[in-house]
Design a protein around this motif. Sequence first.
Motif, PDB file in Angstrom:
ATOM      1  N   VAL A   1       0.838  -1.200   0.000  1.00 38.15           N
ATOM      2  CA  VAL A   1       0.000   0.000   0.000  1.00 38.15           C
ATOM      3  C   VAL A   1       0.875   1.254   0.000  1.00 38.15           C
ATOM      4  N   ALA A   2       2.007   1.204   0.717  1.00 39.78           N
ATOM      5  CA  ALA A   2       2.906   2.360   0.746  1.00 39.78           C
ATOM      6  C   ALA A   2       3.457   2.648  -0.643  1.00 39.78           C
ATOM      7  N   MET A   3       3.898   1.597  -1.320  1.00 43.04           N
ATOM      8  CA  MET A   3       4.459   1.794  -2.658  1.00 43.04           C
ATOM      9  C   MET A   3       3.420   2.344  -3.619  1.00 43.04           C
ATOM     10  N   LEU A   4       2.233   1.799  -3.553  1.00 44.66           N
ATOM     11  CA  LEU A   4       1.177   2.236  -4.465  1.00 44.66           C
ATOM     12  C   LEU A   4       0.846   3.697  -4.244  1.00 44.66           C
TER      13      LEU A   4
ATOM     14  N   PRO B   1      -4.449   6.436  -6.654  1.00 51.16           N
ATOM     15  CA  PRO B   1      -5.467   6.973  -5.725  1.00 51.16           C
ATOM     16  C   PRO B   1      -5.616   6.048  -4.511  1.00 51.16           C
ATOM     17  N   ILE B   2      -5.851   6.633  -3.360  1.00 47.81           N
ATOM     18  CA  ILE B   2      -5.896   5.852  -2.121  1.00 47.81           C
ATOM     19  C   ILE B   2      -6.869   4.694  -2.228  1.00 47.81           C
TER      20      ILE B   2
ATOM     21  N   ASN C   1       1.457  10.860   2.263  1.00 52.10           N
ATOM     22  CA  ASN C   1       0.071  11.226   1.976  1.00 52.10           C
ATOM     23  C   ASN C   1      -0.631  11.434   3.306  1.00 52.10           C
ATOM     24  N   ASP C   2      -0.921  12.666   3.638  1.00 49.60           N
ATOM     25  CA  ASP C   2      -1.457  12.959   4.966  1.00 49.60           C
ATOM     26  C   ASP C   2      -2.866  12.431   5.159  1.00 49.60           C
ATOM     27  N   ALA C   3      -3.659  12.527   4.103  1.00 49.54           N
ATOM     28  CA  ALA C   3      -5.044  12.078   4.228  1.00 49.54           C
ATOM     29  C   ALA C   3      -5.086  10.615   4.650  1.00 49.54           C
TER      30      ALA C   3
END
Lengths: 321, 517
Positions: free
Chosen positions: A88-91, A97-98, A155-157
């Motif tokens: 998930v971090a790499m993506l 998009p999250i 990505n803060d969100a």
Amino acid sequence: MSTEAIPAERPKRNYNALFGLTLLALLVLLWIILSVATPSFASANNISNLLRQGSMIAILAVGQTFVIITGGIDLSVGAVVGFATVIVAMLINAGVPIFLAILITLLVGVAIGLFHGFGIVKMGLPPFIITLATLTSLRGIGLLMTNGNSISINNDAFQLFSRSSFLGVPNLFWMVILVGIPAYIFLHHSRWGRYLFSVGSNAEASRLSGVNVQRTIYMAYTLSGLCAAFVGVLLASRIGIGNPTQAEGWELQAIASSVIGGTSLFGAVGSVHGPLLGAFILATINNGANLLNVNAFWQRIITGVLIIVIVYFDGLRRRGK
Amino acid sequence: MTSTAQELHPAPTLEPGRTILELKGLEKRYPGTHALKPINLAFKASEIHAIVGENGAGKSTLIKLLTGVMPRTSGDVIWEGKPAALATPHEAMALGINAVHQEVVLCRHLTVAANMFLGEEASRFGILQQRAMVREAQKIIDDLGFDLPAHVVLGDLTIGQQQLIAAARATVRGTKFLIFDEPTAYLTRKEADQLFTLIRRLKGEGVTIIYISHRMEEVFELADRVSVLRDGTLVGTRNIAETNDAELVKMMINRSIEQVYHKEHFTPGATLLEARNLSGKGFENVSMTVRAGEIVGLYGLIGAGRSEFVTTLYGRHRKSAGQILWEGKEVQVNSEHDAIRIGMALAPESRRDQGLCLNLPVGLNLNLPIYKRISSNLLISSAQEKTEADRQIANLRIKTPTRNALASSLSGGNQQKIVIGKWLAHGAKLFIFDEPTVGVDVGTKAEIYRLFGELLSKGAGIILISSYLPEVYELADTLHVFRRGKLVATHGFHTANHEEILTQALAEKQEKPGGQI
Ligand SMILES: Nc1ncnc2c1ncn2[C@@H]1O[C@H](COP(=O)(O)OP(=O)(O)OP(=O)(O)O)[C@@H](O)[C@H]1O
Ligand SMILES: [Mg+2]
């Protein structure tokens, strides 16, 4: 022959519910004791913290329980969590998009579960072996992908999610409910849930009764993989990094939670609420021990003793009644 | 035991006719079930004492108390004049009380010899004397007249053969009091005869025997006295010469049965299933048809290939040659799933290994094949789940406190009823019943046969496998005889007599167990 019902004291009937209540009572008791013993325990901050700590193991324990009910075991879940944080971090860092990043990560979890099913059903490997193999190799693959470094997620969100609350309850705990309710309905009120139990009790009798045993096994491991990948997403959000060595030993905590929650390692006995409570009991003990400044080594010992005591009494009651 | 050499049967200490064991107010309660209400009964030295009673009457419970497998709730057991606690199996064995239990409780992965000496292995300096044990075990088996090898793994034998090994095992331990709990349920006629010879011989040597069975003719053949249990109470004890079949049945179920084998003849309808030159593991070149409205009986020795044949029809095993036709069209049955979808149902032979999820509730077991029908999408209708389960429980008079009781807590015969009952609501067109009435009492047998008639009248066909000749003989419209994997003879209803059929099933040469047929 006399068919008039024997005056039954409803044996076993509400056993699950009863055991659940006992666990709940134990949890509440622990909370009361800790609130009295240390003032910081009951603080809003600490409770949120505790809920966050317990939530992730709780979700893992639910998936694990599905597997254990079929008479199997999934040792890979900790490694899957770590691996999922990397994915998930790499993506996300690659600008995906999250929402899509999360979806892909979950699908990776599903794929790992399917692979376990394949190993067990088609290759005839024991669950212990195939999931142990995945445990070590997933960590290895993750380390290869990251060159042994952590990936910080910019990505803060994404990170905000696990730190925020909704209606005063941490989002992570809402996730337990999000997983727990469908899991409960699935296990106790759906056909597939019944099949999990029947396969765990007697696979041969189940298949002769028309149960698709192979599909049931695939399903159990897939759900466990899915839960683990989901927890990986939550963990990545919480700590803000992807690192394949995260969640070391979580598989054992998940198994312990499940067993404390009344799941039998022999299969065919288990529930959803039990493991959830089990996970929060473990989390409370760790949290309380921290606040009371109990040596971390002692925490491990206490956890071990607790597992023996609870499972012993559970077994006593089961046999005694 | 220090060496494997041991006297087969020690001399009994009491002369015949004296009381060897006495029950005084013996009682057992399980949660939810009063299995044995206080019982008084005396067993005489070297008698064969039969115990009969319907399923769940408390027979096996009595045996478990006497062998120390379960603790009693209250009462006394007087052994040779002295009270005995009988708290552990070990204690019972030390006194000379042994049992061959209803379900074989031996280690399937160990060899026959290892099982016979389990718990008292011969060893020298801590090293097992394997070869000596096998030799010794073989001697005992041969001496008993059983034609079985001692070196094979127990699990490779048929259930009946395992039962014989269990019997052999019980005789080598200085037995004075030996209990057989439905020993012939899984035995062929020939094996049963071997067992009867053994029992008579033990009696001659002064051993007291308790013999539990649902088969009246065996009771009259063997026993000196017979006691009847009903709902945990001792209804009475009779000398065998002073009673008869009808009286015992009346005592057992408190009503009389005119006719156990309830046979209705229907005009057979269209062909449901046809096997053409079917071969597979354990059977070869078998052809037969099953039509709607008829019962096709398969008779033969256990291990003759009947179960293998039907499980292959059912998709559990691969066929190696031949065709299966369903309603005239060739079909590929690659899994049980396919078979069930086409319209077949199978109640398998071994309830423990194939028939039941023992540690799950009775209700779940009964509903397992029909969950698809009683759930919409994936969610189960819990109302329907309850009604369906309760209906079968009432239909077959399954004796259980509630549908939520675990299957393992039911008596053997009542467990068997679940294996049958789970298919009755399924709506299949072809029912395969493999030894459906093993361990089932007379009243329920009659009930099951009546249900067969009901299935036939609805246009279903039935394949009935039984090693109990009267059952297939009285019920089958077409009777096929199997011998060593081949279909060797076919008869119509009552067109051959028992002797003929037996000879065809037995043939001249005996089969060697443990190997191929
Ligand atoms: N472990 C157990 N827990 C609870 N109830 C039990 C248990 N074992 C037996 N029972 C109950 O006790 C009663 C007597 O059972 P038992 O096995 O003695 O019957 P039985 O006469 O041997 O019947 P069968 O002919 O079917 O073998 C039954 O109602 C059964 O359900
Ligand atoms: Mg019994």
